[in-house]
Enzyme design. Sequence first.
Site, PDB file in Angstrom:
ATOM      1  N   HIS A   2     -13.586 -23.865  27.530  1.00  0.00           N
ATOM      2  CA  HIS A   2     -13.309 -22.439  27.745  1.00  0.00           C
ATOM      3  C   HIS A   2     -13.044 -22.207  29.238  1.00  0.00           C
ATOM      4  CE1 HIS A   2     -13.916 -18.126  28.155  1.00  0.00           C
ATOM      5  NE2 HIS A   2     -13.611 -18.054  26.868  1.00  0.00           N
ATOM      6  N   GLU A  31      -5.840 -19.518  25.204  1.00  0.00           N
ATOM      7  CA  GLU A  31      -6.440 -18.343  25.828  1.00  0.00           C
ATOM      8  C   GLU A  31      -5.951 -18.250  27.265  1.00  0.00           C
ATOM      9  OE1 GLU A  31     -10.301 -17.146  23.665  1.00  0.00           O
ATOM     10  OE2 GLU A  31     -10.807 -18.494  25.286  1.00  0.00           O
TER      11      GLU A  31
HETATM   12  O1  G3H Z   1     -13.864 -16.753  23.885  1.00  0.00           O
HETATM   13  C1  G3H Z   1     -13.298 -15.679  23.833  1.00  0.00           C
HETATM   14  C2  G3H Z   1     -12.382 -15.286  24.869  1.00  0.00           C
HETATM   15  O2  G3H Z   1     -12.867 -15.599  26.120  1.00  0.00           O
HETATM   16  C3  G3H Z   1     -11.868 -13.885  24.747  1.00  0.00           C
HETATM   17  O3  G3H Z   1     -12.753 -12.921  25.231  1.00  0.00           O
HETATM   18  P1  G3H Z   1     -12.312 -11.390  25.150  1.00  0.00           P
HETATM   19  O4  G3H Z   1     -11.816 -11.151  23.758  1.00  0.00           O
HETATM   20  O5  G3H Z   1     -13.541 -10.611  25.455  1.00  0.00           O
HETATM   21  O6  G3H Z   1     -11.218 -11.192  26.172  1.00  0.00           O
END
Ligand code: G3H
Length: 265
Positions: A96, A168
Amino acid sequence: MTKVWIGTNWKMTKTISEGLAYTRELKKLAESITPNIELFIIPSFTSLLPIREELSGSRIKLGAQNMHWEDRGAYTGEISPRMLDEIGIDLIELGHSERRQYYNENDVDINKKVHAALKYGMRPLVCIGESIDQKNNGISKEVLAAQLKVCLKNVTTEQAQHVLIAYEPVWAIGERGIPAEADYVGEIHSFLRKNLVDLYGEKVGQEIPLLYGGSVRLDNFLNYIQQTNVNGLFVGRTAWNMETFSVLLNELDRKLKHEIGGFKC
Ligand SMILES: O=C[C@H](O)COP(=O)(O)O
């Protein structure tokens, strides 16, 4: 109909009691929505064991947010695949952007963790994403291709069938994140699909689930999920509260049940 993966990384937000209360509500909801929505939750380490017990008999998959690649050793503060295996973890989130940014994780480390996860039969959920500087310099695709290639180094075609990828973009994640345009997500996912097909051939390359994450909200999730090659969503803030997550899941459930004809699934 192919599966749509919907999961949430709780990051460092919930205590055991908060996590259990959430899990009980999600379990109930999971019974009323289509099993084609493949649900997973990724709590903090302290909650994994009680939540594993709470999930007994449920189809919701359980993940962990990180792990070391070694089975055991003098690595203070780390958790090993052997320890997670004992709990019964289905998937393991690796790489991540917050791990990369705050704990200097790199693609080579992530690759070691991918192999450790596969050895223990846990599905690696490999997170990749470009920074805003990389995007502005027009090198997003080069960065993503390199991340994918190194994170999956020496992963065989057979093993690749157990891998999940989450795209992401770093600039889209969290409180200061800017939601990505759905078209951009679609373009990147098609690019990633092509890379996976190049690495693992048409059959396996097409089947590796590609999830999208970063500021997924009630007002944009359908735009993302309807993109070709978006096979699921990896959700943070919108899924931390069952009030909003249940709206997302029920709406997606309705779409999948009633609009199959017009829906890419
Ligand atoms: O692991 C999830 C991601 O970091 C997305 O986070 P978010 O939906 O709060 O931007």
